[in-house]
Structure formats: C-alpha cells, structure tokens
Design an enzyme around this catalytic site. Structure first.
Site, PDB file in Angstrom:
ATOM      1  N   CYS A 182       7.484 -12.217  -1.280  1.00 33.70           N
ATOM      2  CA  CYS A 182       6.360 -12.603  -2.374  1.00 33.70           C
ATOM      3  C   CYS A 182       6.717 -12.383  -3.769  1.00 33.70           C
ATOM      4  O   CYS A 182       6.169 -12.131  -4.314  1.00 33.70           O
ATOM      5  CB  CYS A 182       5.060 -11.933  -1.854  1.00 33.70           C
ATOM      6  SG  CYS A 182       4.287 -12.040  -0.397  1.00 33.70           S
ATOM      7  N   GLN A 233       3.506  -0.179  -4.831  1.00 36.25           N
ATOM      8  CA  GLN A 233       4.629   0.596  -4.223  1.00 36.25           C
ATOM      9  C   GLN A 233       4.972   1.921  -4.941  1.00 36.25           C
ATOM     10  O   GLN A 233       6.058   2.560  -4.687  1.00 36.25           O
ATOM     11  CB  GLN A 233       5.923  -0.136  -4.691  1.00 36.25           C
ATOM     12  CG  GLN A 233       6.054  -1.728  -3.953  1.00 36.25           C
ATOM     13  CD  GLN A 233       6.015  -1.796  -2.374  1.00 36.25           C
ATOM     14  OE1 GLN A 233       6.333  -0.731  -1.973  1.00 36.25           O
ATOM     15  NE2 GLN A 233       5.643  -2.831  -1.870  1.00 36.25           N
ATOM     16  N   HIS A 251       5.207  -9.150  -8.043  1.00 36.53           N
ATOM     17  CA  HIS A 251       4.800  -9.727  -6.751  1.00 36.53           C
ATOM     18  C   HIS A 251       4.054 -10.897  -7.175  1.00 36.53           C
ATOM     19  O   HIS A 251       3.155 -10.871  -7.961  1.00 36.53           O
ATOM     20  CB  HIS A 251       4.057  -8.574  -6.079  1.00 36.53           C
ATOM     21  CG  HIS A 251       3.529  -8.916  -4.524  1.00 36.53           C
ATOM     22  ND1 HIS A 251       2.605  -9.768  -4.314  1.00 36.53           N
ATOM     23  CD2 HIS A 251       4.186  -8.568  -3.377  1.00 36.53           C
ATOM     24  CE1 HIS A 251       2.387  -9.793  -3.165  1.00 36.53           C
ATOM     25  NE2 HIS A 251       3.141  -9.169  -2.540  1.00 36.53           N
ATOM     26  N   ASP A 271       0.460  -2.412 -11.476  1.00 37.47           N
ATOM     27  CA  ASP A 271       0.313  -2.800 -10.119  1.00 37.47           C
ATOM     28  C   ASP A 271       1.190  -1.646  -9.551  1.00 37.47           C
ATOM     29  O   ASP A 271       2.456  -1.398  -9.658  1.00 37.47           O
ATOM     30  CB  ASP A 271       1.151  -4.108  -9.895  1.00 37.47           C
ATOM     31  CG  ASP A 271       1.434  -4.541  -8.294  1.00 37.47           C
ATOM     32  OD1 ASP A 271       1.076  -3.547  -7.695  1.00 37.47           O
ATOM     33  OD2 ASP A 271       1.886  -5.456  -8.066  1.00 37.47           O
ATOM     34  N   LYS A 273      -0.136   0.902   2.240  1.00 39.15           N
ATOM     35  CA  LYS A 273       1.258   1.228   2.039  1.00 39.15           C
ATOM     36  C   LYS A 273       1.405   2.719   1.676  1.00 39.15           C
ATOM     37  O   LYS A 273       2.509   3.164   1.412  1.00 39.15           O
ATOM     38  CB  LYS A 273       1.700   0.350   0.790  1.00 39.15           C
ATOM     39  CG  LYS A 273       1.543  -1.157   1.145  1.00 39.15           C
ATOM     40  CD  LYS A 273       2.222  -2.028  -0.195  1.00 39.15           C
ATOM     41  CE  LYS A 273       2.081  -3.240  -0.224  1.00 39.15           C
ATOM     42  NZ  LYS A 273       2.845  -3.881   0.441  1.00 39.15           N
TER      43      LYS A 273
HETATM   44  N1  PLP Z   1       2.100  -5.847  -5.530  1.00 38.78           N
HETATM   45  C1  PLP Z   1       3.486  -5.450  -4.862  1.00 38.78           C
HETATM   46  C2  PLP Z   1       4.477  -4.685  -6.004  1.00 38.78           C
HETATM   47  C3  PLP Z   1       3.634  -5.299  -3.536  1.00 38.78           C
HETATM   48  O1  PLP Z   1       4.487  -4.797  -3.114  1.00 38.78           O
HETATM   49  C4  PLP Z   1       2.345  -5.887  -2.799  1.00 38.78           C
HETATM   50  C5  PLP Z   1       2.583  -6.109  -1.215  1.00 38.78           C
HETATM   51  O2  PLP Z   1       3.423  -5.975  -0.803  1.00 38.78           O
HETATM   52  C6  PLP Z   1       1.228  -6.438  -3.424  1.00 38.78           C
HETATM   53  C7  PLP Z   1       1.274  -6.282  -4.887  1.00 38.78           C
HETATM   54  C8  PLP Z   1       0.065  -6.709  -2.711  1.00 38.78           C
HETATM   55  O3  PLP Z   1      -0.491  -5.894  -1.869  1.00 38.78           O
HETATM   56  P1  PLP Z   1      -1.631  -6.319  -0.847  1.00 38.78           P
HETATM   57  O4  PLP Z   1      -1.329  -7.507  -0.094  1.00 38.78           O
HETATM   58  O5  PLP Z   1      -1.697  -4.824  -0.159  1.00 38.78           O
HETATM   59  O6  PLP Z   1      -2.989  -6.494  -1.688  1.00 38.78           O
END
Ligand code: PLP
Length: 409
Positions: free
Chosen positions: A366, A205, A125, A202, A228
């Site tokens: 993203c 998900q 992401h 990270d 999430k």
């Molecule tokens: N990393 C992953 C794999 C994600 O799916 C997301 C959000 O969709 C993020 C990071 C960023 O999360 P946040 O926008 O809640 O900080």
C-alpha cells in the site's frame, strides 16, 4: 504498573498462534507490519465480553449496560494514560488508522479553503495520501510532498522549504511500513508549528515498537490501529488535542453524537462522543484496552532493544545472500526489512516460503509511490514483532538458501 523483565520465551507462551502449523511446518510469522498476532489475554477479554457482559453502552440503566460502559470507558483511560494524552476525551475510538485519518481530512479539512496547502511525505501509506488528495480536490488546496533519499530518509531541508503560511496541515508517518524508517517526527512537528500548521502523525507502525508520548511530541493528531498492536481488528484511535477536536464539525451523524435533536435543529454531544456516531465496536474497544494492558506490562525500551537485535541480525544474515538488494536503509530504522533477490520474483519467493511455514509479505505494501521511487513493482517484506526470535530468522535464511537456487534455474 510493575513491568515484567523482557523474556521472549515467556512472551511466546502468551500467544497461542505460536502452536499453529502451516503446511505441516511450525508457523513463523513475519508479517507483523500487516497485522500482529493476539495474546491469550486479549482473546479471553473478547470472549468474556460476549459471554458475560454484552450490552449496548452509554444508554442503558441496567447492570449489563453499565458494566459494558465502564469497561469501554476504562479502556479509553488505559489508552490515554499509555500514550500520554492530557484527557481521556481526546481519545476517539475509530475503525483504525485509515478511519482516523479520514476523520481529520474531512472534519479538520472543513476549515481549509482554496489555496491552502497540505504536506505529506514520499513514504506514506495510501491511507495517508488518498484522504488528503480527496480533501485537496474538494477544497481546491494543494498537496505537497516531502521527498526522500535512496536510503529512505526524508529530506528535512526540503521540508523546511515547503513550509509557508499557506501550510495548514502536515501529515507524516512516524514509522514507514514499507521501509522501516523512523522519522524525526519531533522536528517535523516543531517546524510545522513555527508556520502555524497542525500536524497529524500516522502511528500505525509505532506504538507496538517504540515509546509514544503525544504530549511530549506535541502532535495535534495521532492515528493508530488496534490490530497492529496486539488488539482486535476493526478498532483504532484518533488522538486529537481537545481545542482542535472541539473546533471541528462532526464526521458522521447518528445516535450518541448528539445532545438534542429536533426536526429544526440538532446540537452535538461533547467529546469524545461527538465523533463516535452509532453503536461502536464495543468488544473491540474493550479488547484494545486489554492490548494496552499487555503492552503496559512490558518495558517498551526492552521490546525495542529486542527488535533492534532481530533487525541487525537478520540484516547481517540476509546481506550474505548473493544478489540481494535492500530497500530502506535509513540510519534510524525499526524491524522491517524490504528486499529483492536478483533473478527471482517476490511473489514466487513469498509463495515458496509459505510452503515452508514462513509468512512474509510481498507486493507494494500500500505504498505505490515508494515502489515508483525505486522503480520496482514491489518487495519481499519481513517485519518482526516482540515474539519473534533469532532462531526463526535462521530458519528463514535456510529456507531462502533452498528457494533461491530453485527459482533461478
Ligand atoms: N498507515 C500505515 C503506516 C500502515 O502501515 C497502515 C497499515 O498497514 C495503515 C496506515 C492503515 O492501517 P489500517 O488498515 O489498519 O487502517
């Protein structure tokens, strides 16, 4: 805590959004990768906090402040226990995954110097790309990328070749939000540790779909977002090993993160406060604890099995649509399906599905490097959560059967 046997109809009763209509149709929510809906218990917890308990924390001698502080700190302990961290002070409340990753990139990043290397993967992401690019630019470090194959699986042999004594940090997603791939993070961590590198996972998900135990994984940092996993927006967690967090400079200065302040010199507070400058999202932290309480009432293995069934069923039904192409067909994947239908634009499909009350995501999610890899501008993404059902998938297929011929004409 005693677990309740998984029953999707019973779970749906706990989520008030189930009664929502969109465009006159019963809402079918398949955008869980972007954010999840909230159970009534989390909504009630937030309302109750603002109604009865609202006060600032860690500062007041009065009852309300002490109650708010206890609730906030209990929440931290709930989270610590759920993810298997050794200490509650290894749980840092943040704004979310993005914030958590930026803290590590900035603070741990202060240890890096010119010539050091940071490794990420081809399926990150933007939140797990840009902070590392910024760090590398600041420090003169090199960013390296683990490639993936057409199925959306990381090439771990290539990863081994990238690792060296120059590698200081590896930052990889546990589960891809765009492809659904579940990465073998245990192996990734082990290999990084062999060259003395630290690892950030990270987990944006992951926790809502599968068991996460940070001690068993032996990751150095683990980042996730509350929204999430059935909790509030604006709050998340950075887990970090105690010795690493102790060794890192604070990210932001302000109230609560200090021990003593004078104009000549300031000393910093102990963990976790050193990384929690200013008044935090108190209600959010407490609401997140309630979301973990909800998750803890379930058997996560049963949740995973239910979602796998949804994934297999939806994949089987979607496969029958003429001209469909899937992106992300890893052997080990979770409840995300990214696809395109020949002769249609994803945006048009998403818009018409919304007219029928079905919420899906369209676009690059993203993850522009993934889209560049497949040479496409974006996909239609259907992402499931524990409250989704096969009947909802049937309605999605019926809707697509109507929409696609309309768009092709
Ligand atoms: N990393 C992953 C794999 C994600 O799916 C997301 C959000 O969709 C993020 C990071 C960023 O999360 P946040 O926008 O809640 O900080």
């Amino acid at each position: 805590m005693e677990k309740v046997a998984f029953n999707v109809q019973e779970i749906r009763k706990e989520f008030p959004f189930i009664n929502r209509k969109v465009n006159g149709k019963k809402l079918i929510y398949f955008d869980n990768g972007a954010t999840s809906q909230k159970p009534q218990s989390v909504i009630n917890r937030l309302t109750n906090f603002y109604t009865n308990e609202n006060a600032n924390i860690h500062r007041g001698v009065h009852t309300l402040s002490q109650e708010a502080t206890s609730a906030y700190e209990e929440s931290r302990i709930n989270i610590q226990q759920y993810i298997g961290a050794k200490h509650s002070h290894e749980i840092i409340f943040t704004k979310g995954t993005t914030d958590s990753i930026n803290i590590v990139a900035f603070s741990f990043g202060e240890h890096l110097k010119e010539g050091d290397e940071v490794i990420i993967s081809a399926m990150e992401h933007h939140s797990n790309i840009v902070p590392w690019q910024m760090l590398c630019e600041r420090k003169g470090c090199r960013l390296r990328v683990i490639p993936m194959n057409q199925a959306g699986e990381l090439l771990l042999d290539e990863y081994s070749n990238l690792l060296s004594s120059k590698t200081k940090l590896v930052a990889v997603t546990h589960i891809s939000n765009a492809l659904g791939t579940i990465n073998d993070v245990k192996t990734i961590i082990e290999k990084a540790h062999q060259v003395g590198a630290k690892v950030l996972i990270d987990g944006a998900q992951s926790i809502q779909h599968t068991k996460v135990d940070v001690e068993a994984l032996d990751c150095d940092f683990y980042a996730f977002s509350g929204h999430k996993l059935f909790g509030p927006t604006g709050v998340g967690v950075l887990y970090g090993k105690e010795e690493l967090l102790n060794d890192m400079p604070p990210y932001q200065g302000g109230g609560d993160m200090i021990s003593e302040v004078s104009f000549e010199r300031t000393t910093y507070n102990t963990l976790p406060h050193k990384f929690e400058a200013g008044t935090p999202h108190i209600a959010g932290g407490i609401g997140l604890g309630e979301a973990f309480h909800f998750l803890n009432s379930l058997d996560i293995d049963q949740v995973e099995a239910h979602e796998k069934e949804l994934l297999d069923y939806a994949t089987m039904r979607l496969k029958k649509i003429e001209g469909i192409k899937f992106y992300g067909e890893a052997k080990n994947k979770t409840s995300v399906i990214s696809f395109l239908v020949e002769g249609t634009h994803p945006y048009d499909v998403g818009t018409l599905l919304d007219k029928m009350g079905i919420a899906v995501r369209t676009g690059h999610h993203c993850t522009q490097p993934i889209m560049n890899f497949y040479n496409i501008p974006g996909t239609i993404r259907v992402s499931f959560a524990l409250y989704n059902t096969k009947e909802e998938i049937d309605l999605l297929i019926t809707a697509l059967d109507r929409i696609i011929p309309m768009l092709k004409n």
